[in-house]
Design a protein around this motif. Sequence first.
Motif, PDB file in Angstrom:
ATOM      1  N   LEU A   6       0.735  -1.172   0.065  1.00  0.00           N
ATOM      2  CA  LEU A   6       0.027   0.097  -0.062  1.00  0.00           C
ATOM      3  C   LEU A   6       0.874   1.247  -0.037  1.00  0.00           C
ATOM      4  CD1 LEU A   6      -2.755  -0.777   2.549  1.00  0.00           C
ATOM      5  CD2 LEU A   6      -2.950  -0.707  -0.063  1.00  0.00           C
ATOM      6  N   ASN A   7       1.995   1.143   0.294  1.00  0.00           N
ATOM      7  CA  ASN A   7       3.016   2.510   0.380  1.00  0.00           C
ATOM      8  C   ASN A   7       3.400   2.944  -1.019  1.00  0.00           C
ATOM      9  OD1 ASN A   7       3.313   2.747   3.362  1.00  0.00           O
ATOM     10  ND2 ASN A   7       4.456   0.677   3.323  1.00  0.00           N
ATOM     11  N   PHE A   8       3.185   1.932  -1.717  1.00  0.00           N
ATOM     12  CA  PHE A   8       3.248   2.467  -3.207  1.00  0.00           C
ATOM     13  C   PHE A   8       2.396   3.564  -3.438  1.00  0.00           C
ATOM     14  CE2 PHE A   8       5.500  -1.925  -3.883  1.00  0.00           C
ATOM     15  CZ  PHE A   8       6.497  -1.372  -4.379  1.00  0.00           C
ATOM     16  N   SER A  52      -2.471   3.599 -14.850  1.00  0.00           N
ATOM     17  CA  SER A  52      -2.699   4.849 -15.336  1.00  0.00           C
ATOM     18  C   SER A  52      -3.352   5.698 -14.313  1.00  0.00           C
ATOM     19  CB  SER A  52      -3.642   4.784 -16.566  1.00  0.00           C
ATOM     20  OG  SER A  52      -4.015   6.170 -17.091  1.00  0.00           O
ATOM     21  N   GLN A  53      -4.328   5.176 -13.570  1.00  0.00           N
ATOM     22  CA  GLN A  53      -5.217   5.801 -12.635  1.00  0.00           C
ATOM     23  C   GLN A  53      -4.061   6.518 -11.407  1.00  0.00           C
ATOM     24  OE1 GLN A  53      -8.533   3.682 -11.387  1.00  0.00           O
ATOM     25  NE2 GLN A  53      -9.795   4.140 -13.153  1.00  0.00           N
ATOM     26  N   LEU A  54      -3.405   5.688 -11.115  1.00  0.00           N
ATOM     27  CA  LEU A  54      -2.549   5.912 -10.062  1.00  0.00           C
ATOM     28  C   LEU A  54      -1.311   6.734 -10.542  1.00  0.00           C
ATOM     29  CD1 LEU A  54      -2.069   2.536  -8.136  1.00  0.00           C
ATOM     30  CD2 LEU A  54      -2.925   4.742  -7.336  1.00  0.00           C
ATOM     31  N   GLY A  55      -0.961   6.901 -11.675  1.00  0.00           N
ATOM     32  CA  GLY A  55       0.177   7.713 -12.285  1.00  0.00           C
ATOM     33  C   GLY A  55       1.484   7.084 -11.757  1.00  0.00           C
ATOM     34  N   LEU A  56       1.603   5.767 -11.804  1.00  0.00           N
ATOM     35  CA  LEU A  56       2.808   5.109 -11.319  1.00  0.00           C
ATOM     36  C   LEU A  56       3.638   4.656 -12.723  1.00  0.00           C
ATOM     37  CD1 LEU A  56       1.484   2.637  -8.598  1.00  0.00           C
ATOM     38  CD2 LEU A  56       2.731   5.374  -8.417  1.00  0.00           C
ATOM     39  N   HIS A  63       3.775  -7.055 -10.708  1.00  0.00           N
ATOM     40  CA  HIS A  63       3.655  -7.849  -9.549  1.00  0.00           C
ATOM     41  C   HIS A  63       3.199  -6.915  -8.343  1.00  0.00           C
ATOM     42  CE1 HIS A  63       3.665 -10.920  -6.519  1.00  0.00           C
ATOM     43  NE2 HIS A  63       4.711 -10.207  -5.984  1.00  0.00           N
ATOM     44  N   ASP A  64       3.815  -5.644  -8.176  1.00  0.00           N
ATOM     45  CA  ASP A  64       3.516  -4.589  -7.098  1.00  0.00           C
ATOM     46  C   ASP A  64       2.280  -4.187  -7.461  1.00  0.00           C
ATOM     47  OD1 ASP A  64       6.011  -5.108  -6.182  1.00  0.00           O
ATOM     48  OD2 ASP A  64       6.737  -3.378  -7.447  1.00  0.00           O
ATOM     49  N   PRO A 101       1.152   5.831   8.566  1.00  0.00           N
ATOM     50  CA  PRO A 101       0.104   6.085   9.296  1.00  0.00           C
ATOM     51  C   PRO A 101      -1.045   7.112   8.513  1.00  0.00           C
ATOM     52  CG  PRO A 101       1.768   6.136  10.690  1.00  0.00           C
ATOM     53  CD  PRO A 101       2.561   6.018   9.197  1.00  0.00           C
ATOM     54  N   LYS A 102      -0.372   8.170   7.882  1.00  0.00           N
ATOM     55  CA  LYS A 102      -1.192   9.127   7.213  1.00  0.00           C
ATOM     56  C   LYS A 102      -2.074   8.333   6.161  1.00  0.00           C
ATOM     57  CE  LYS A 102       1.406  13.303   8.447  1.00  0.00           C
ATOM     58  NZ  LYS A 102       2.081  14.433   7.935  1.00  0.00           N
ATOM     59  N   LEU A 103      -1.339   7.398   5.390  1.00  0.00           N
ATOM     60  CA  LEU A 103      -1.788   6.754   4.361  1.00  0.00           C
ATOM     61  C   LEU A 103      -2.887   5.896   5.086  1.00  0.00           C
ATOM     62  CD1 LEU A 103      -2.105   5.859   1.462  1.00  0.00           C
ATOM     63  CD2 LEU A 103      -0.464   4.143   1.888  1.00  0.00           C
ATOM     64  N   GLN A 104      -2.923   5.373   6.099  1.00  0.00           N
ATOM     65  CA  GLN A 104      -4.078   4.584   6.822  1.00  0.00           C
ATOM     66  C   GLN A 104      -5.309   5.444   6.983  1.00  0.00           C
ATOM     67  OE1 GLN A 104      -3.022   2.319  10.190  1.00  0.00           O
ATOM     68  NE2 GLN A 104      -0.793   1.889   9.632  1.00  0.00           N
TER      69      GLN A 104
END
Length: 205
Positions: A6-8, A52-56, A63-64, A101-104
Amino acid sequence: MDLAPLNFLLNAGTKVAIEQAVLFTFLTRNQPLQNLDGTESSTHPLLKSFRSQLGLGEDVSDHDLIQIRAALAECIGIALASGSIEELMQFFQERGGTVNPKLQQLLAQIIAGHLESWRDAAILSRITLPKLIDFDWALHFQRASSELSDIQIPSILMSLQVEDAPSSTNALPDTRQVQFELSREALETMIDGLGKIRDQLAAMR
Protein backbone atom coordinates in the motif's frame (compact mmCIF):
# COMPACT_ATOMS: atom_id res chain seq x y z
CA MET A 1 -2.08 -10.50 3.67
CA ASP A 2 0.96 -8.20 3.36
CA LEU A 3 -0.21 -4.58 3.48
CA ALA A 4 3.23 -3.09 2.83
CA PRO A 5 2.55 -2.68 -0.93
CA LEU A 6 0.00 0.00 0.00
CA ASN A 7 2.96 2.33 0.56
CA PHE A 8 3.38 2.51 -3.22
CA LEU A 9 0.24 4.67 -3.15
CA LEU A 10 2.37 7.43 -1.61
CA ASN A 11 3.93 7.79 -5.06
CA ALA A 12 0.56 8.48 -6.66
CA GLY A 13 0.12 11.95 -8.07
CA THR A 14 -2.75 13.16 -5.88
CA LYS A 15 -5.24 12.07 -3.24
CA VAL A 16 -7.84 12.00 -5.99
CA ALA A 17 -5.73 9.41 -7.81
CA ILE A 18 -5.67 7.26 -4.69
CA GLU A 19 -9.45 7.54 -4.32
CA GLN A 20 -9.89 6.56 -7.97
CA ALA A 21 -7.70 3.52 -7.36
CA VAL A 22 -9.84 2.53 -4.37
CA LEU A 23 -13.01 2.92 -6.45
CA PHE A 24 -11.44 0.92 -9.27
CA THR A 25 -10.58 -1.85 -6.82
CA PHE A 26 -14.16 -2.07 -5.57
CA LEU A 27 -15.67 -2.09 -9.05
CA THR A 28 -13.26 -4.77 -10.31
CA ARG A 29 -12.98 -6.74 -7.07
CA ASN A 30 -14.25 -9.93 -8.72
CA GLN A 31 -12.03 -9.65 -11.79
CA PRO A 32 -8.44 -10.94 -11.87
CA LEU A 33 -5.60 -8.68 -12.96
CA GLN A 34 -3.69 -11.68 -14.26
CA ASN A 35 -3.92 -13.48 -17.58
CA LEU A 36 -5.88 -16.70 -17.82
CA ASP A 37 -2.66 -18.70 -17.43
CA GLY A 38 -1.85 -16.89 -14.18
CA THR A 39 0.96 -14.79 -15.66
CA GLU A 40 1.29 -11.06 -15.11
CA SER A 41 1.36 -8.79 -18.13
CA SER A 42 1.44 -5.04 -18.51
CA THR A 43 -0.80 -5.48 -21.54
CA HIS A 44 -3.69 -6.66 -19.34
CA PRO A 45 -6.32 -3.89 -19.78
CA LEU A 46 -7.26 -3.73 -16.09
CA LEU A 47 -3.61 -3.59 -15.06
CA LYS A 48 -2.90 -0.80 -17.52
CA SER A 49 -5.92 1.15 -16.29
CA PHE A 50 -4.91 0.70 -12.64
CA ARG A 51 -1.38 1.95 -13.36
CA SER A 52 -2.73 4.91 -15.32
CA GLN A 53 -5.14 5.95 -12.57
CA LEU A 54 -2.37 5.94 -9.98
CA GLY A 55 0.08 7.66 -12.29
CA LEU A 56 2.78 5.14 -11.40
CA GLY A 57 5.76 4.57 -13.64
CA GLU A 58 7.41 1.39 -14.82
CA ASP A 59 9.59 1.38 -11.70
CA VAL A 60 6.52 -0.16 -10.00
CA SER A 61 6.27 -3.70 -11.36
CA ASP A 62 3.12 -5.46 -12.51
CA HIS A 63 3.47 -7.77 -9.51
CA ASP A 64 3.55 -4.74 -7.19
CA LEU A 65 0.37 -3.38 -8.80
CA ILE A 66 -1.39 -6.69 -8.25
CA GLN A 67 -0.26 -6.68 -4.61
CA ILE A 68 -1.48 -3.10 -4.14
CA ARG A 69 -4.90 -3.98 -5.48
CA ALA A 70 -5.06 -7.15 -3.38
CA ALA A 71 -4.27 -5.15 -0.23
CA LEU A 72 -6.89 -2.52 -1.12
CA ALA A 73 -9.44 -5.27 -1.77
CA GLU A 74 -8.68 -6.76 1.65
CA CYS A 75 -9.28 -3.40 3.33
CA ILE A 76 -12.52 -2.86 1.42
CA GLY A 77 -13.70 -6.39 2.22
CA ILE A 78 -13.15 -5.94 5.96
CA ALA A 79 -15.10 -2.67 5.98
CA LEU A 80 -17.93 -4.18 3.92
CA ALA A 81 -18.19 -7.30 6.06
CA SER A 82 -18.35 -5.39 9.33
CA GLY A 83 -20.15 -2.29 8.10
CA SER A 84 -17.84 -0.32 10.35
CA ILE A 85 -14.70 1.66 9.59
CA GLU A 86 -13.55 0.93 13.15
CA GLU A 87 -12.93 -2.68 12.15
CA LEU A 88 -10.67 -1.48 9.36
CA MET A 89 -8.71 0.70 11.76
CA GLN A 90 -8.35 -2.26 14.09
CA PHE A 91 -7.07 -4.28 11.14
CA PHE A 92 -4.49 -1.59 10.40
CA GLN A 93 -3.35 -1.67 14.03
CA GLU A 94 -2.91 -5.43 13.96
CA ARG A 95 -1.56 -5.96 10.43
CA GLY A 96 -0.65 -2.56 9.03
CA GLY A 97 2.42 -1.70 11.07
CA THR A 98 4.45 -1.24 7.88
CA VAL A 99 1.89 1.10 6.29
CA ASN A 100 2.36 4.86 6.55
CA PRO A 101 -0.02 6.14 9.30
CA LYS A 102 -1.21 9.11 7.21
CA LEU A 103 -1.95 6.75 4.34
CA GLN A 104 -3.96 4.54 6.72
CA GLN A 105 -6.06 7.53 7.72
CA LEU A 106 -6.58 8.60 4.11
CA LEU A 107 -7.68 5.12 3.01
CA ALA A 108 -10.04 4.89 5.98
CA GLN A 109 -11.60 8.25 5.07
CA ILE A 110 -12.03 7.26 1.42
CA ILE A 111 -13.59 3.90 2.24
CA ALA A 112 -15.84 5.42 4.93
CA GLY A 113 -17.13 7.95 2.40
CA HIS A 114 -18.28 5.20 0.03
CA LEU A 115 -19.12 2.43 2.49
CA GLU A 116 -22.89 2.88 2.58
CA SER A 117 -23.32 2.93 -1.21
CA TRP A 118 -20.88 0.01 -1.56
CA ARG A 119 -22.85 -2.09 0.90
CA ASP A 120 -26.04 -1.39 -1.06
CA ALA A 121 -24.30 -2.35 -4.31
CA ALA A 122 -22.86 -5.51 -2.76
CA ILE A 123 -26.31 -6.57 -1.53
CA LEU A 124 -27.86 -6.01 -4.95
CA SER A 125 -25.08 -7.95 -6.66
CA ARG A 126 -25.83 -11.07 -4.66
CA ILE A 127 -27.81 -13.83 -6.32
CA THR A 128 -31.30 -13.62 -4.80
CA LEU A 129 -33.83 -16.32 -5.54
CA PRO A 130 -37.58 -15.57 -5.71
CA LYS A 131 -39.55 -16.06 -2.48
CA LEU A 132 -42.89 -17.82 -2.19
CA ILE A 133 -45.47 -15.44 -0.69
CA ASP A 134 -48.73 -17.40 -1.08
CA PHE A 135 -50.31 -20.14 -3.14
CA ASP A 136 -53.73 -21.35 -4.25
CA TRP A 137 -54.98 -24.44 -5.99
CA ALA A 138 -58.04 -25.79 -7.75
CA LEU A 139 -59.19 -29.22 -8.88
CA HIS A 140 -59.51 -29.51 -12.64
CA PHE A 141 -60.97 -32.23 -14.81
CA GLN A 142 -60.10 -32.75 -18.43
CA ARG A 143 -61.53 -35.22 -20.91
CA ALA A 144 -59.36 -38.17 -21.80
CA SER A 145 -60.31 -38.00 -25.50
CA SER A 146 -63.07 -36.89 -27.79
CA GLU A 147 -64.15 -40.48 -28.25
CA LEU A 148 -64.41 -41.22 -24.52
CA SER A 149 -66.18 -38.07 -23.45
CA ASP A 150 -67.47 -39.60 -20.23
CA ILE A 151 -63.93 -40.29 -18.90
CA GLN A 152 -62.37 -37.35 -17.09
CA ILE A 153 -58.83 -37.13 -15.70
CA PRO A 154 -58.38 -35.06 -12.53
CA SER A 155 -55.47 -32.67 -12.16
CA ILE A 156 -54.43 -29.82 -9.89
CA LEU A 157 -54.05 -26.24 -11.07
CA MET A 158 -51.47 -24.47 -8.89
CA SER A 159 -51.04 -20.71 -8.62
CA LEU A 160 -47.98 -19.40 -6.77
CA GLN A 161 -47.50 -15.79 -5.73
CA VAL A 162 -43.76 -15.12 -5.95
CA GLU A 163 -41.74 -12.13 -4.77
CA ASP A 164 -38.76 -11.23 -6.96
CA ALA A 165 -35.58 -9.54 -5.82
CA PRO A 166 -35.90 -5.72 -5.64
CA SER A 167 -34.35 -3.75 -8.49
CA SER A 168 -32.82 -1.29 -6.01
CA THR A 169 -32.51 -0.82 -2.26
CA ASN A 170 -35.20 1.89 -2.34
CA ALA A 171 -37.69 -0.09 -4.43
CA LEU A 172 -40.32 -2.52 -3.28
CA PRO A 173 -39.93 -6.02 -4.73
CA ASP A 174 -42.24 -7.00 -7.56
CA THR A 175 -44.62 -9.93 -7.20
CA ARG A 176 -45.84 -12.21 -9.96
CA GLN A 177 -48.07 -15.22 -10.44
CA VAL A 178 -46.65 -18.58 -11.52
CA GLN A 179 -49.29 -21.07 -12.67
CA PHE A 180 -48.85 -24.71 -13.59
CA GLU A 181 -50.75 -27.98 -13.75
CA LEU A 182 -50.00 -31.19 -11.86
CA SER A 183 -51.25 -34.68 -12.57
CA ARG A 184 -52.14 -36.96 -9.66
CA GLU A 185 -48.84 -38.80 -10.08
CA ALA A 186 -46.80 -35.59 -10.22
CA LEU A 187 -48.60 -34.28 -7.13
CA GLU A 188 -47.82 -37.46 -5.21
CA THR A 189 -44.16 -37.22 -6.23
CA MET A 190 -44.00 -33.59 -5.11
CA ILE A 191 -45.67 -34.36 -1.77
CA ASP A 192 -43.26 -37.21 -1.20
CA GLY A 193 -40.31 -34.92 -1.91
CA LEU A 194 -41.64 -32.18 0.37
CA GLY A 195 -42.12 -34.76 3.11
CA LYS A 196 -38.47 -35.74 2.87
CA ILE A 197 -37.44 -32.09 3.06
CA ARG A 198 -39.64 -31.64 6.15
CA ASP A 199 -38.05 -34.67 7.82
CA GLN A 200 -34.54 -33.41 7.12
CA LEU A 201 -35.36 -29.97 8.53
CA ALA A 202 -36.91 -31.56 11.62
CA ALA A 203 -33.74 -33.62 12.18
CA MET A 204 -31.64 -30.41 12.18
CA ARG A 205 -33.41 -28.88 15.18
